[in-house]
Write a protein that holds these residues in place. Structure first.
Motif, PDB file in Angstrom:
ATOM      1  N   THR A 101     -13.659  -2.894   7.721  1.00  0.00           N
ATOM      2  CA  THR A 101     -13.974  -4.222   8.260  1.00  0.00           C
ATOM      3  C   THR A 101     -13.644  -5.342   7.287  1.00  0.00           C
ATOM      4  O   THR A 101     -13.530  -6.502   7.693  1.00  0.00           O
ATOM      5  N   GLY A 102     -13.551  -5.028   5.987  1.00  0.00           N
ATOM      6  CA  GLY A 102     -13.379  -6.065   4.983  1.00  0.00           C
ATOM      7  C   GLY A 102     -14.655  -6.844   4.730  1.00  0.00           C
ATOM      8  O   GLY A 102     -14.609  -7.966   4.213  1.00  0.00           O
ATOM      9  N   VAL A 387      -8.803  -4.806   0.856  1.00  0.00           N
ATOM     10  CA  VAL A 387      -7.793  -4.042   1.593  1.00  0.00           C
ATOM     11  C   VAL A 387      -7.444  -4.708   2.923  1.00  0.00           C
ATOM     12  O   VAL A 387      -6.271  -4.888   3.257  1.00  0.00           O
ATOM     13  N   VAL A 388      -8.438  -5.072   3.718  1.00  0.00           N
ATOM     14  CA  VAL A 388      -8.164  -5.673   5.030  1.00  0.00           C
ATOM     15  C   VAL A 388      -7.381  -6.980   4.905  1.00  0.00           C
ATOM     16  O   VAL A 388      -6.339  -7.145   5.556  1.00  0.00           O
ATOM     17  N   PRO A 389      -7.828  -7.955   4.092  1.00  0.00           N
ATOM     18  CA  PRO A 389      -7.046  -9.186   3.981  1.00  0.00           C
ATOM     19  C   PRO A 389      -5.613  -8.953   3.491  1.00  0.00           C
ATOM     20  O   PRO A 389      -4.673  -9.619   3.952  1.00  0.00           O
ATOM     21  N   THR A 390      -5.436  -8.008   2.571  1.00  0.00           N
ATOM     22  CA  THR A 390      -4.103  -7.716   2.042  1.00  0.00           C
ATOM     23  C   THR A 390      -3.185  -7.186   3.128  1.00  0.00           C
ATOM     24  O   THR A 390      -2.038  -7.632   3.283  1.00  0.00           O
ATOM     25  N   LEU A 391      -3.675  -6.225   3.899  1.00  0.00           N
ATOM     26  CA  LEU A 391      -2.842  -5.618   4.934  1.00  0.00           C
ATOM     27  C   LEU A 391      -2.579  -6.583   6.082  1.00  0.00           C
ATOM     28  O   LEU A 391      -1.493  -6.566   6.678  1.00  0.00           O
ATOM     29  N   LEU A 392      -3.531  -7.414   6.402  1.00  0.00           N
ATOM     30  CA  LEU A 392      -3.291  -8.428   7.442  1.00  0.00           C
ATOM     31  C   LEU A 392      -2.205  -9.400   7.007  1.00  0.00           C
ATOM     32  O   LEU A 392      -1.336  -9.783   7.802  1.00  0.00           O
TER      33      LEU A 392
END
Length: 498
Positions: A101-102, A387-392
């Protein structure tokens, strides 16, 4: 045998003709490869996110010859190894919820385990009894948006193969949370061969329980599914989430099995000195004398399960090479929390379940050739919340509206272009509390209050709280401020009272 091999091994009537045929096939293959590579480069990068289970901070081959991990070593050699990387909780379920979820566990609602305690006392659930237990009915709040659903708006096709652990009812399972495919188990741990958690069948194919592969070593199954997934989706952007259960202890009621991970003999033989000393020994469980693995057997199962997992990872990396996808694929690997069992967390203090660094600072590797220099090592302060913000950002997918993310795009840090903007991180597991502010670390647990200077004391050996009470109070105040922020966040199931 390839087409070219079959041609050159024949006895042709005209060598010149053969040379022409071989050249033509070579040109056609080159054209096909160029077209495939160009198509891959024109689309958003593929994502391969690999998570091990209870792997020790020190348990990488690049750090010593005590463990064999050639595939993970390859990722380190071709990417960056992070030495100052943290998870958001010191055990399975909340750590995974935060990753996907980040958001802090206390913000997304999964801030403790969803598991039954009765098997710890030897209890095997009957089917109808198990159906109404907390482990069966609990799950992540359906309002939470997970990474694959965010990526779907950018055209990604997503698969998860391995450990889920965020709920078993259909509304909680991966297909309801944005994944397109799921094959794996739904709770905190299983027997590697029976695929049962303390006698309860736990493997699923998509939304349905399955025993189709019962008896097969589960690491091999997750490898099989990951390879198939890449083969079938190589021509479109994909998100492959590969959360292994290795090297988590086997969830089996038999003490001879339960006290260790599980690895086939072929992998334990990779450690011959230990393998020669394997045996069952007398132990006690709930006051009874039982057979348990001796230290050597526990260790070879742990090491062997990591090496078996590493081989599976190697097959995925090889497939990315074969399809010329490696340049346009980001590969991220880390453990879900600190090591336990036969793990080596040195030089950190503590392990799984604790908020000392041994429970929350983990081994992490990232490979992305366009942006990350191979063979680099970074000591920048980073976490799984990034991880979530980076991949988005990489995918070109906007974050969900009106959702607070607790991390940031860490790719500029991984590339060495910028220092990490992260200055704080907080943890809470029941009575255990911790805060990191810069290089200072504050911990409070049942044994007291601790203060460490991680820049000088990575092993958290020297408690400075008695001699630096003002600094300890400063970090405690920062923790209390964070706790108030979490309490004020919109409440989420399953634990919050609202």
């Amino acid at each position: 045998m390839s087409i070219q091999d079959s041609i050159t091994r024949q006895t042709p009537p005209c060598p010149a003709f053969v040379r022409i045929i071989v050249t033509v096939f070579g040109l056609l293959a080159a054209v096909a490869w160029t077209g495939s590579a160009a198509r891959a480069a024109d689309r958003p990068p593929n994502i391969v996110l690999i998570v091990s289970d209870d792997q020790g901070y020190h348990d990488l081959g690049v750090l010593g010859d005590h463990i064999l991990t050639p595939s993970l070593d390859r990722i380190a050699r071709e990417g960056v190894r992070l030495t100052n990387f943290y998870v958001a909780w010191p055990a399975c379920t909340p750590s995974r919820g935060a990753l996907l979820t980040g958001r802090y566990p206390q913000r997304n609602g999964i801030y403790d385990m969803i598991r039954n305690e009765a098997p710890d006392y030897g209890h095997k659930y009957a089917a109808e009894e198990y159906a109404v237990t907390w482990e069966r009915i609990g799950g992540m709040d359906t309002r939470e948006i997970l990474l694959p659903r965010m990526l779907k708006q950018a055209g990604y096709y997503s698969g998860i193969f391995g450990k889920w652990d965020l709920g078993m009812h259909r509304r909680y399972l991966p297909l309801a949370r944005g994944w397109d495919e799921f094959y794996g188990f739904v709770n905190t741990g299983i027997d590697y061969y029976t695929h049962e958690r303390y006698g309860v069948p736990s493997m699923y194919r998509d939304n349905r329980p399955t025993n189709e592969d019962q008896g097969t070593y589960c690491t091999d199954l997750f490898r099989r599914e990951a390879v198939r997934f890449v083969q079938e989706n190589k021509d479109r952007p994909f998100f492959l989430y590969l959360p292994f259960n290795a090297p988590h202890n086997a969830s089996n009621l038999d003490p001879a099995i339960r006290a260790a991970a599980q690895a086939p003999d072929e992998w334990r033989q990779k450690y011959p000195d230990l393998h020669a000393r394997e045996a069952l020994a007398k132990g006690t469980r709930r006051g009874e004398t039982v057979q348990v693995p001796n230290a050597a057997l526990r260790k070879t199962h742990y090491l062997g399960s990591v090496t078996a997992m590493d081989a599976a990872i190697g097959d995925v990396l090889s497939l990315l090479d074969e399809y010329r996808l490696a340049e346009n694929t980001i590969v991220i690997f880390f453990s879900d929390n600190g090591g336990s069992g036969g793990a080596d967390n040195s030089p950190l203090r503590g392990g799984k379940g604790q908020v000392f660094d041994g429970g929350i600072r983990v081994c992490c590797l990232v490979r992305y050739p366009p942006r990350i220099r191979g063979g680099s090592v970074s000591g920048e302060f980073l976490t799984t919340l990034e991880v979530v913000p980076t991949l988005l950002q990489l995918a070109g997918a906007p974050p969900p509206a009106d959702v607070v993310l607790d991390g940031f795009d860490m790719l500029p840090v991984l590339s060495g272009a910028e220092p990490s903007p992260r200055q704080t991180m907080f943890w809470k597991r029941r009575e255990q509390q911790a805060a990191r502010v810069g290089h200072w670390k504050w911990v409070r647990n049942a044994n007291g209050t601790f203060l460490f200077d991680l820049a000088q004391d990575i092993g958290e050996k020297n408690n400075l709280a008695p001699t630096m009470p003002d600094k300890a109070a400063e970090l405690e105040a920062r923790f209390q401020h964070w706790q108030q922020e979490m309490d004020a966040a919109e409440p989420r199931e399953p634990f919050r009272d609202y």
